[in-house]
Design a protein around this motif. Structure first.
Motif, mmCIF file in Angstrom:
data_model
loop_
_atom_site.group_PDB
_atom_site.id
_atom_site.type_symbol
_atom_site.label_atom_id
_atom_site.label_comp_id
_atom_site.label_asym_id
_atom_site.label_seq_id
_atom_site.Cartn_x
_atom_site.Cartn_y
_atom_site.Cartn_z
ATOM 1 N N LYS A 92 0.822 -1.207 0.000
ATOM 2 C CA LYS A 92 0.000 0.000 0.000
ATOM 3 C C LYS A 92 0.855 1.256 0.000
ATOM 4 C CE LYS A 92 -4.460 -0.883 2.137
ATOM 5 N NZ LYS A 92 -4.815 -1.001 3.547
ATOM 6 N N THR A 93 1.907 1.292 0.844
ATOM 7 C CA THR A 93 2.653 2.540 0.965
ATOM 8 C C THR A 93 3.315 2.924 -0.350
ATOM 9 O OG1 THR A 93 4.374 1.223 1.986
ATOM 10 C CG2 THR A 93 3.082 2.597 3.442
ATOM 11 N N SER A 94 3.798 1.953 -1.112
ATOM 12 C CA SER A 94 4.426 2.334 -2.373
ATOM 13 C C SER A 94 3.385 2.818 -3.382
ATOM 14 C CB SER A 94 5.247 1.182 -2.936
ATOM 15 O OG SER A 94 4.620 -0.034 -2.681
ATOM 16 N N GLU A 95 2.216 2.237 -3.339
ATOM 17 C CA GLU A 95 1.171 2.710 -4.250
ATOM 18 C C GLU A 95 0.657 4.080 -3.824
ATOM 19 O OE1 GLU A 95 -1.514 -0.574 -4.485
ATOM 20 O OE2 GLU A 95 -0.229 -1.634 -5.906
ATOM 21 N N ASN A 96 0.734 4.337 -2.518
ATOM 22 C CA ASN A 96 0.323 5.640 -1.998
ATOM 23 C C ASN A 96 1.080 6.799 -2.614
ATOM 24 O OD1 ASN A 96 -1.720 5.195 -0.250
ATOM 25 N ND2 ASN A 96 -0.429 4.953 1.567
ATOM 26 N N ILE A 97 2.342 6.546 -2.955
ATOM 27 C CA ILE A 97 3.186 7.665 -3.383
ATOM 28 C C ILE A 97 2.562 8.408 -4.558
ATOM 29 C CG2 ILE A 97 5.447 8.307 -4.323
ATOM 30 C CD1 ILE A 97 6.658 6.004 -2.732
ATOM 31 N N THR A 98 2.044 7.680 -5.515
ATOM 32 C CA THR A 98 1.478 8.350 -6.692
ATOM 33 C C THR A 98 -0.054 8.363 -6.661
ATOM 34 O OG1 THR A 98 1.669 6.288 -7.915
ATOM 35 C CG2 THR A 98 3.450 7.893 -8.192
ATOM 36 N N ALA A 99 -0.625 8.187 -5.468
ATOM 37 C CA ALA A 99 -2.087 8.070 -5.392
ATOM 38 C C ALA A 99 -2.802 9.372 -5.723
ATOM 39 C CB ALA A 99 -2.506 7.576 -4.012
ATOM 40 N N VAL A 100 -2.293 10.488 -5.224
ATOM 41 C CA VAL A 100 -3.115 11.705 -5.343
ATOM 42 C C VAL A 100 -2.294 12.942 -5.701
ATOM 43 C CG1 VAL A 100 -3.078 11.940 -2.806
ATOM 44 C CG2 VAL A 100 -4.807 13.178 -4.118
ATOM 45 N N LEU A 101 -2.864 13.732 -6.589
ATOM 46 C CA LEU A 101 -2.304 15.029 -6.956
ATOM 47 C C LEU A 101 -2.559 16.014 -5.818
ATOM 48 C CD1 LEU A 101 -1.401 17.272 -9.128
ATOM 49 C CD2 LEU A 101 -3.854 17.494 -9.560
ATOM 50 N N TYR A 102 -1.534 16.732 -5.394
ATOM 51 C CA TYR A 102 -1.739 17.775 -4.377
ATOM 52 C C TYR A 102 -2.524 18.936 -4.977
ATOM 53 C CZ TYR A 102 0.819 15.445 -0.746
ATOM 54 O OH TYR A 102 1.174 14.558 0.232
ATOM 55 N N PRO A 103 -3.621 19.293 -4.328
ATOM 56 C CA PRO A 103 -4.579 20.215 -4.965
ATOM 57 C C PRO A 103 -4.291 21.686 -4.723
ATOM 58 C CG PRO A 103 -5.522 19.383 -2.939
ATOM 59 C CD PRO A 103 -4.140 18.776 -3.050
ATOM 60 N N ASN A 104 -3.018 22.040 -4.501
ATOM 61 C CA ASN A 104 -2.701 23.436 -4.233
ATOM 62 C C ASN A 104 -2.130 24.097 -5.472
ATOM 63 O OD1 ASN A 104 -3.197 23.040 -1.315
ATOM 64 N ND2 ASN A 104 -1.429 21.699 -1.551
ATOM 65 N N ASP A 105 -2.700 25.234 -5.821
ATOM 66 C CA ASP A 105 -2.219 26.016 -6.942
ATOM 67 C C ASP A 105 -1.465 27.205 -6.362
ATOM 68 O OD1 ASP A 105 -2.453 26.559 -9.913
ATOM 69 O OD2 ASP A 105 -3.221 28.436 -9.103
ATOM 70 N N ASN A 106 -0.227 27.406 -6.801
ATOM 71 C CA ASN A 106 0.555 28.534 -6.298
ATOM 72 C C ASN A 106 0.631 28.572 -4.783
ATOM 73 O OD1 ASN A 106 1.634 30.261 -8.453
ATOM 74 N ND2 ASN A 106 -0.487 30.301 -9.128
ATOM 75 N N HIS A 107 0.761 27.400 -4.176
ATOM 76 C CA HIS A 107 0.902 27.363 -2.729
ATOM 77 C C HIS A 107 1.663 26.109 -2.322
ATOM 78 C CE1 HIS A 107 -0.052 28.597 1.349
ATOM 79 N NE2 HIS A 107 -0.305 27.333 1.624
ATOM 80 N N MET A 108 2.732 26.324 -1.526
ATOM 81 C CA MET A 108 3.603 25.212 -1.134
ATOM 82 C C MET A 108 3.106 24.590 0.165
ATOM 83 S SD MET A 108 6.774 23.747 -0.830
ATOM 84 C CE MET A 108 7.468 22.830 0.507
ATOM 85 N N VAL A 109 2.956 23.270 0.182
ATOM 86 C CA VAL A 109 2.633 22.559 1.417
ATOM 87 C C VAL A 109 3.698 21.474 1.593
ATOM 88 C CG1 VAL A 109 0.918 21.167 2.644
ATOM 89 C CG2 VAL A 109 0.153 22.995 1.125
ATOM 90 N N GLY A 110 4.461 21.541 2.690
ATOM 91 C CA GLY A 110 5.650 20.699 2.820
ATOM 92 C C GLY A 110 5.389 19.290 3.312
ATOM 93 N N LYS A 111 4.545 18.550 2.630
ATOM 94 C CA LYS A 111 4.203 17.189 3.041
ATOM 95 C C LYS A 111 5.247 16.185 2.530
ATOM 96 C CE LYS A 111 0.223 17.217 5.339
ATOM 97 N NZ LYS A 111 -0.369 18.485 5.183
ATOM 98 N N ILE A 112 5.608 15.253 3.377
ATOM 99 C CA ILE A 112 6.655 14.297 3.026
ATOM 100 C C ILE A 112 6.269 13.462 1.805
ATOM 101 C CG2 ILE A 112 5.893 12.489 4.637
ATOM 102 C CD1 ILE A 112 9.013 12.091 5.127
ATOM 103 N N LEU A 113 4.976 13.138 1.695
ATOM 104 C CA LEU A 113 4.533 12.332 0.554
ATOM 105 C C LEU A 113 4.768 13.071 -0.766
ATOM 106 C CD1 LEU A 113 3.215 9.576 -0.064
ATOM 107 C CD2 LEU A 113 1.010 10.759 -0.118
ATOM 108 N N ARG A 114 4.623 14.377 -0.723
ATOM 109 C CA ARG A 114 4.867 15.192 -1.911
ATOM 110 C C ARG A 114 6.344 15.125 -2.316
ATOM 111 N NH1 ARG A 114 2.850 18.336 -6.349
ATOM 112 N NH2 ARG A 114 4.166 20.163 -6.554
ATOM 113 N N LEU A 115 7.223 15.179 -1.312
ATOM 114 C CA LEU A 115 8.655 15.059 -1.602
ATOM 115 C C LEU A 115 8.964 13.673 -2.180
ATOM 116 C CD1 LEU A 115 11.283 16.722 -1.394
ATOM 117 C CD2 LEU A 115 11.708 15.605 0.795
ATOM 118 N N LYS A 116 8.287 12.662 -1.667
ATOM 119 C CA LYS A 116 8.456 11.316 -2.224
ATOM 120 C C LYS A 116 8.007 11.263 -3.681
ATOM 121 C CE LYS A 116 8.242 7.908 1.480
ATOM 122 N NZ LYS A 116 7.516 6.691 1.897
#
Ligand SMILES: *Cc1c(COP(=O)(O)O)cnc(C)c1O
Length: 857
Positions: A300-324
């Motif tokens: 599950k965790t490896s599939e999680n990495i590409t599971a969801v597009l971060y929905p922020n436009d012009n805004h940085m959210v420092g989530k570890i999954l995003r860095l992954k």
């Protein structure tokens, strides 16, 4: 205990060859006597009526396992799409074989977002087979126009940045550039927006639910991606140490290919999207220990990495999954790029001549560090040789100057997830700052300002600085924005590197989707008038339309098309937003991501102002007013409270205005839910006027401004982004500018901070109405309204309000002059040649990538 099964061999069949390798005999060659059979049965699909009908029926019966008596529009769409896909693959194969043979310099466009929208109609038009399919399907009982609406959007992006990547792919393919797009195949694209009780609510966009005919799954094209682990230092001799990154967890990235057909060319390029998969299908060790859950967990965790597009436009959210996501993306991409390069057995010194990598914003910046790591740790190059290659390969597009959008990652987070990369970033920074010190001795503040590492607790990696230092060219996306980059945000870097490294490439949009496809009637009129459809590949030819701008007959035809597009949108709004809008109203449209800097708030405040003004008029006075429909659409980031309140306010105002008989003939307000590419294709051709009213200096370029004007809609806008260049092209008389200029904004903000006086008097009228509860419980809107007062009005709505209202009156006056307006509309379309994404791409090719086309003969 029986031996454990070899899970790797079982679950990952890896390709042994990936196409012919020049100067080397292929590993498998068909026997000479079998060649004619291969040739016969791999011939491209036919492009005649009978062939397309045959493949449609074959897909219905064999692929979908359905029958003529068991069909609906969706099944018909699927069969149609699969037939078109077969034809795309034919072209794709021819293109790839040609590129392998010619081995031209490849352009790699790296983007965490591709906002592609629908593919079917686009493919039919680009392959020039729409008429053929229309006839073929008509005989089988289907209308192509109905079937194209069955497709769900590929919405792997937030807004302008992702759509730019999609337009660029269309242009790269059309211009026969040997280019690849690389991105992520998110299982969930941008959320679906519904409006409940006036509020935005988000629903998951599980776009792959019914399969996706526009992707080719490449289960045999996979790369391992490591996270965490440790760095091993190996002392080879007294002056050589080597570092190896080991241990940690590995996941696998699997390729999914999306063919992108060019218009009027044999060329068909590829976007390769990565999907995260577990390295082992199943952890049998854990399983045998009876720990089934742990075994499933890893998957599950490896599939999680590409599971969801971060929905922020012009805004940085420092989530570890995003860095992954970012690392999985660049790691797999570079392995693929390097594998392709190595097939030709060239030396590494050839790499910059063969490969150009464009970073679409800072999201793929880790690619710079990853290439350096591969070159020094795995390929054994010296730091200096490796860095020379890296900086000749990469170029970087900056997309924003908004401080909250600039990416920075906490050093401890990067060090934990990517320990070797963190070391390399520190080294890059060290060598860079040593050079800065040499050039500007004894200037410690400069070193602090320019450091890739922002000091503090914790420290942060400034991704834009890393991208600048690791690239040969940095570009902004419109003249004003590029100048702001040079003179304000990255001023120190210009002083250090010199001005030549920093340049501008003004964005563009593809005229195939944003005119030919979304506005077929206007496209036909243009083709008829110019006697050719060459304008679709050379948009500057549209200027020949300007000689007809005063021609009454042409004006009438042009405006008749506008009217029919308004009828189409009005029908859509009636069925999807339950508001009736007479098509003879002026259609005043603002559709884009909801963001404070884009100032939808100012727009709805001005609607309230108009509403109270209209209510104060006598019957005679009202008869002289221009009826207006103010149309909004756009998504707010789910965590962006103020932006979501703007949506609520729009809906609350709409509710009051639309049921008020006093203004029923003069004003309508509507918020259309779930703005996306296919909705944009319906909305944009229907505009009389569209609003692009960002605080001056905040919108890097904007691209929907270009789409609207191309379709004969005028702009009401600020002197910002590409609005300025659009104004230069279409002429001051064909665009409505208002508001403070970029260089005045800081002064206004300063005054706001110490403001004792009240807001603009007209704005005060509006705020009072909201506070009185005219649009519902004022407590709901208090946090929003207070951004104007106690909040310091950062986006200077008050300072621009008077000028904005005046500009609205100028628009009304101009609209009353039907002939005058028609001429403006025609001139707008005629003078938009500059804003084709073909022009942008040719500019990148010539000045940044140094590449020429490689057309399939
Ligand atoms: C073009 C486009 C955008 C960009 O709009 P801007 O007004 O330039 O911010 C966003 N979303 C969609 C669906 C688009 O087609």
């Amino acid at each position: 205990m029986p031996p454990l099964p070899d899970t790797k061999a079982n679950f990952h069949h890896k390709r042994s060859v990936t196409g012919p390798i020049p100067h080397q005999p292929p590993k498998w060659m068909p026997a000479p006597e079998s060649l004619p059979i291969w040739q016969k049965f791999t011939a491209p699909e036919g492009m005649d009526l009978e062939s397309v009908q045959r493949s449609f029926c074959r897909h219905v019966t064999k692929t979908l396992a359905r029958t003529a008596h068991n069909m609906d529009d969706f099944a018909a769409y699927q069969a149609l799409a699969l037939g078109v896909r077969d034809r795309l693959i034919d072209k794709w194969n021819i293109t790839q074989q040609h590129h392998t043979k010619m081995d031209p310099k490849r352009i790699y466009y790296l983007s965490l977002e591709f906002l592609l929208g629908r593919s079917l109609d686009n493919a039919l038009l680009n392959l020039d087979i729409k008429e053929l399919y229309r006839d073929a399907l008509k005989q089988l009982g289907f209308r192509v126009e109905d079937l194209v609406n069955e497709e769900v959007d590929a919405a792997l992006g937030n807004g302008g940045l992702g759509r730019l990547a999609a337009c660029f792919m269309d242009s790269l393919s059309t211009l026969n550039v040997a280019a690849w797009g690389y991105g992520i195949r998110y299982t969930y694209g941008i959320f679906q927006q519904r409006v409940v009780d006036g509020y935005q609510t988000e629903f998951p966009d599980y776009w792959l639910n019914f399969g996706n005919p526009w992707e080719i799954e490449r289960l045999d094209v996979t790369y391992e991606v490591r996270f965490r682990g440790y760095v091993n230092k190996i002392v080879e001799d007294e002056n050589t140490v080597r570092y190896v990154w080991e241990g940690g967890d590995k996941v696998v990235a699997v390729a999914y290919d999306v063919p992108i057909p060019g218009f009027d060319t044999k060329n068909c390029i590829n976007i390769r999207l990565w999907s995260g998969k577990p390295q082992k299908e199943f952890d049998f060790a854990s399983f045998n220990e009876g720990n089934y859950e742990k075994a499933v967990e890893e998957q599950k965790t490896s599939e999680n990495i590409t599971a969801v597009l971060y929905p922020n436009d012009n805004h940085m959210v420092g989530k570890i999954l995003r860095l992954k996501q970012q690392y999985l993306f660049v790691c797999a991409t570079l392995q693929d790029v390097i594998r392709r390069f190595k097939k030709t057995s060239r030396p590494w010194s050839d790499f910059p001549g063969q490969v150009a990598i464009q970073l679409n914003d800072t999201h793929p910046t880790l690619g710079i560090v990853e290439l350096q790591r591969v070159l020094i740790d795995e390929e054994g190059l010296s730091w200096a040789d490796a860095w020379d290659i890296v900086t000749k390969v990469y170029s970087f597009t900056n997309h924003t100057v908004l401080p909250e959008a600039l990416e920075k990652w906490a050093v401890p987070l990067v060090a934990d997830l990517l320990p070797r990369h963190m070391m390399i970033i520190f080294d890059i920074n060290l060598f860079f700052l040593q050079d800065v010190e040499r050039k500007f001795p004894h200037d410690r503040d400069r070193l602090r300002r320019m450091s890739i590492i922002e000091e503090g607790h914790p420290q942060y990696v400034r991704m834009a600085f890393l991208a600048i230092v690791g690239s040969h060219t940095v570009n902004g996306v419109a003249e004003l924005h590029s100048n702001l980059i040079k003179n304000v945000v990255f001023k120190d870097f210009v002083e250090y590197f010199g001005a030549a490294k920093f340049t501008n490439v003004t964005n563009g949009v593809t005229p195939r989707r944003w005119l030919y496809q979304c506005n077929p009637r206007l496209a036909s009129l243009i083709t008829e008038k110019l006697g050719t459809r060459a304008w679709l590949k050379d948009l500057s030819q549209l200027k020949k339309l300007s000689v007809f701008a005063d021609d009454q007959q042409f004006q009438a035809k042009f405006m008749e098309i506008k009217y029919l597009n308004k009828v189409r949108l009005s029908e859509y709004i009636r069925t999807h937003a339950n508001v009736t809008i007479p098509p003879d109203f002026m259609f005043d449209i603002q559709v884009k991501r909801i963001h404070e800097y884009k100032r939808q708030f100012m727009n709805i405040l001005s609607v309230i102002y108009r509403y109270q003004r209209l209510k104060g008029l006598t019957k005679e006075e009202r008869a002289k007013e221009v009826p207006r429909a103010v149309i909004f659409a756009g998504k707010a980031a789910p965590g962006y409270f103020i932006a979501k309140l703007v949506i609520k306010l729009i809906n609350s105002v709409a509710e009051i205005v639309n049921k008020d008989p006093d203004v029923a003939q003069l004003l309508k307000v509507v918020f259309i839910p779930n703005y996306n590419v296919s909705l944009a294709e319906v909305i944009i051709p229907a505009s009389d006027i569209s609003q692009h009213i960002s605080t001056a200096g905040t919108e890097a370029s904007g691209t929907s401004n270009m789409k609207f004007v191309l379709n004969g809609g005028l702009i009401l806008g600020t002197v910002d982004g590409a609005n300025i260049e659009i104004g230069e092209e279409v002429g001051e008389e064909n665009i409505f500018f208002f508001g403070k200029l970029a260089d005045q904004v800081e002064e206004v903000r300063h005054a706001n901070r110490y403001r004792r006086s009240d807001v603009d008097p007209k704005l005060r009228v509006v705020i009072d109405l909201i506070d009185q509860g005219v649009f519902g419980d004022p407590r709901i809107f208090e946090p929003l309204v207070s951004t104007l007062t106690v909040g310091g009005d950062y986006y200077i709505i008050s300072a621009d309000f008077e000028s904005y209202i005046t500009a609205q009156d100028v628009v009304d006056k101009a609209y009353k002059d039907k002939a005058g307006w028609s001429k403006k509309a025609v001139m707008c379309t005629a003078l938009m040649g500059k804003f084709s994404s073909d022009r942008s791409i040719l500019d990148y090719c010539k000045r940044i990538w140094k590449v020429t086309p490689c057309a399939v003969p």
